[in-house]
Design a protein around this motif. Structure first.
Motif, short mmCIF file in Angstrom:
data_model
loop_
_atom_site.label_atom_id
_atom_site.label_comp_id
_atom_site.label_asym_id
_atom_site.label_seq_id
_atom_site.Cartn_x
_atom_site.Cartn_y
_atom_site.Cartn_z
N PHE A 65 -7.50 -1.44 -6.34
CA PHE A 65 -6.82 -2.08 -5.12
C PHE A 65 -6.94 -3.65 -5.46
CE2 PHE A 65 -6.14 2.16 -3.77
CZ PHE A 65 -4.86 2.17 -3.36
N PHE A 73 0.88 4.11 -2.76
CA PHE A 73 0.66 5.78 -2.29
C PHE A 73 1.67 6.41 -2.70
CE2 PHE A 73 0.33 8.86 0.51
CZ PHE A 73 -1.12 9.43 0.49
N PHE A 105 0.77 -1.27 -0.19
CA PHE A 105 -0.02 -0.15 -0.02
C PHE A 105 0.87 1.01 -0.20
CE2 PHE A 105 -3.33 -2.59 1.31
CZ PHE A 105 -4.52 -2.46 0.59
N LYS A 156 -15.34 6.16 -5.37
CA LYS A 156 -14.75 5.02 -4.52
C LYS A 156 -14.82 3.72 -5.29
CE LYS A 156 -15.00 3.25 0.01
NZ LYS A 156 -15.21 3.53 1.27
N PHE A 178 1.22 6.10 7.52
CA PHE A 178 0.50 5.19 7.50
C PHE A 178 0.26 4.50 9.07
CE2 PHE A 178 0.29 5.92 3.23
CZ PHE A 178 -0.85 5.53 2.88
N TYR A 230 -8.72 -3.11 4.50
CA TYR A 230 -8.18 -2.30 3.35
C TYR A 230 -9.22 -1.28 3.03
CZ TYR A 230 -5.33 -6.51 2.54
OH TYR A 230 -4.49 -7.72 2.83
N ASP A 231 -10.38 -1.13 3.65
CA ASP A 231 -11.26 -0.18 3.32
C ASP A 231 -10.59 1.27 3.77
OD1 ASP A 231 -13.61 -1.20 2.20
OD2 ASP A 231 -14.94 -0.10 3.68
N ASN A 232 -9.79 1.30 4.87
CA ASN A 232 -9.16 2.54 5.27
C ASN A 232 -8.24 3.00 4.28
OD1 ASN A 232 -9.42 0.56 8.26
ND2 ASN A 232 -10.22 2.65 8.28
N PHE A 233 -7.28 1.99 3.71
CA PHE A 233 -6.35 2.48 2.68
C PHE A 233 -7.06 3.07 1.42
CE2 PHE A 233 -3.49 -0.45 5.02
CZ PHE A 233 -2.28 0.16 4.94
N ILE A 234 -8.11 2.52 1.13
CA ILE A 234 -8.80 3.12 -0.10
C ILE A 234 -9.41 4.59 0.35
CG2 ILE A 234 -10.79 2.99 -1.45
CD1 ILE A 234 -10.26 -0.40 -1.18
N ASP A 235 -9.91 4.46 1.62
CA ASP A 235 -10.40 5.97 1.94
C ASP A 235 -9.11 6.90 1.99
OD1 ASP A 235 -12.86 5.16 2.36
OD2 ASP A 235 -12.88 4.89 4.58
N TRP A 236 -8.04 6.46 2.31
CA TRP A 236 -6.88 7.49 2.72
C TRP A 236 -6.35 7.83 1.27
CZ3 TRP A 236 -4.26 3.73 6.41
CH2 TRP A 236 -5.09 3.71 7.78
N PHE A 237 -6.37 6.58 0.19
CA PHE A 237 -5.95 6.86 -1.04
C PHE A 237 -6.85 7.97 -1.82
CE2 PHE A 237 -5.45 6.04 -5.46
CZ PHE A 237 -4.08 5.94 -5.66
N GLN A 238 -8.29 7.88 -1.60
CA GLN A 238 -9.22 8.50 -2.31
C GLN A 238 -9.23 10.22 -1.99
OE1 GLN A 238 -13.28 7.16 -1.05
NE2 GLN A 238 -14.13 8.13 -2.91
N GLN A 239 -8.58 10.46 -0.59
CA GLN A 239 -8.75 11.83 -0.27
C GLN A 239 -7.83 12.89 -1.41
OE1 GLN A 239 -8.46 13.21 3.45
NE2 GLN A 239 -9.26 11.28 4.40
N GLY A 240 -6.95 12.07 -2.30
CA GLY A 240 -6.25 12.91 -3.27
C GLY A 240 -5.13 13.77 -2.65
N TRP A 289 -11.60 3.16 -7.06
CA TRP A 289 -10.45 2.93 -6.19
C TRP A 289 -10.35 1.40 -5.89
CZ3 TRP A 289 -8.09 6.34 -8.22
CH2 TRP A 289 -8.35 7.69 -8.56
N LYS A 297 -3.41 15.20 0.25
CA LYS A 297 -4.07 15.98 1.30
C LYS A 297 -3.83 15.50 2.93
CE LYS A 297 -7.75 17.70 -1.49
NZ LYS A 297 -9.26 17.70 -1.85
N LEU A 298 -3.58 14.06 2.98
CA LEU A 298 -3.42 13.66 4.01
C LEU A 298 -2.11 13.95 4.71
CD1 LEU A 298 -3.85 9.61 3.36
CD2 LEU A 298 -5.13 11.18 4.94
#
Lengths: 127, 127, 127, 127
Positions: B107, A10, A6, B100, D107, C3-13, B103, D19-20
């Motif tokens: 993944f 990223f 990941f 979403k 992370f 893995y959902d968290n990773f996708i949410d983090w990635f999605q932030q852009g 993504w 953004k993170l």
């Protein structure tokens, strides 16, 4: 499978595409396939490969190597892309793609549009 | 024609497209036209219009409104895009596109690729 | 944890910061703390909050709310930021930060630099 | 002074900052000056200089070369940056900065936060 993947994914980062280009490639007479070749060239440049081959471009696309070669030739002939030469240490010449002609075309288009709009405003006021 | 225009153009900014997506949309079974519709949706979202119509998308593309409608329907049916509902002040419901699902697909693909590669390494070591 | 968290983090852009700005904020008489407030304002705007409070800015920074208030006031008074009014449906007025004054300053600086360099070239040629 | 300059400026492009990272550098114990050094390193890497000197970093900042040296040392010692070695053609070794340790820290922080939140939810449900 672990978190390392990941982080590697990223870490690849993003390519910043100017909104003006996304909104106006059509006005510069590029279609979706041609514009995607431009974006792939930009993607390779930003990833450190400044002179991707048609085969490399094709590996990321649904287009064949032959089709990528044709589109690249078209983009070079019609003045959307240029090939520049870079001199590295020990005078090795390195070829690289430049998108400068594309920005020039974009600004010419935007300027002619603006002048056209200003004319229309003047004409309306004169009536 | 004056410098103000240049500043307005510059100010429009860029859309950050993840390199992973540029490199893998083909592996997610999207072709160049479909991927460009996704990028245009992203462009509209980042410009403050979270639910662009097919006509708005088409205005930036060489594709007709009908073709944009077809591609949007395909992207929604095959799970690349979703429509979410947002509740604004005074409980007005606002629909918006979400990327979403795209993504998630990306993944899943990357993970399955990684597992496949790890298997190959193990098999080679066992031989 | 999944893995959902990773996708949410990635999605932030990402926020696309023009390189010109990273290279010249010093020449526009901004220091690192002031420039970081500008970047945080940009970050909030791009995340859909166009008028972040000093408390919101401070929550992402090592600076206190009081310090953020002082820096915001400085940026507004010295013409790096402006407050614009937006009229939404049903004529609700919404205030938002604009970075346009910053781009104007940046281009004025770059133009004066260019003119200075051209003068030097002319002077050298005349000698 | 002509349009060529504008095109050159426009062509410089943008650095995509996640953004993170803008939202969490504080939680990783970085202050604004230290984070700006990280952004400048990223800016140089994306512009093709993968191992900028403290003098080069300082030229874009209000910080002295000495201060940039101190901050770089701190970032390397505390594991925010790393130096990697790249082997070019003809086995010339090239040093370059890597931001991978920073993503790892980010992370780890995000994961520990998520676990903490999940614990709180479980505890509330048990009460």
């Amino acid at each position: 499978m672990n978190y390392d993947n990941f982080i590697d994914w990223f870490q690849q980062g993003s390519v910043a595409i100017p909104k003006l280009l996304l909104q106006n490639y059509k006005n510069l007479n590029l279609n979706e396939e041609e514009f995607m070749v431009v974006l792939q060239v930009l993607n390779f440049i930003e990833s450190g490969n400044t002179f991707p081959t048609p085969t490399e471009l094709s590996s990321n696309m649904t287009l064949s190597t032959t089709r990528c070669t044709e589109i690249l030739r078209h983009l070079l002939q019609k003045g959307y892309l240029a090939i520049e030469e870079d001199y590295h240490e020990k005078s090795i010449i390195v070829e690289k793609y430049s998108l400068k002609p594309l920005w020039v075309k974009l600004f010419h288009y935007l300027m002619s549009e603006t002048i056209e709009q200003e004319k229309t405003v003047v004409q309306r006021e004169e009536q």
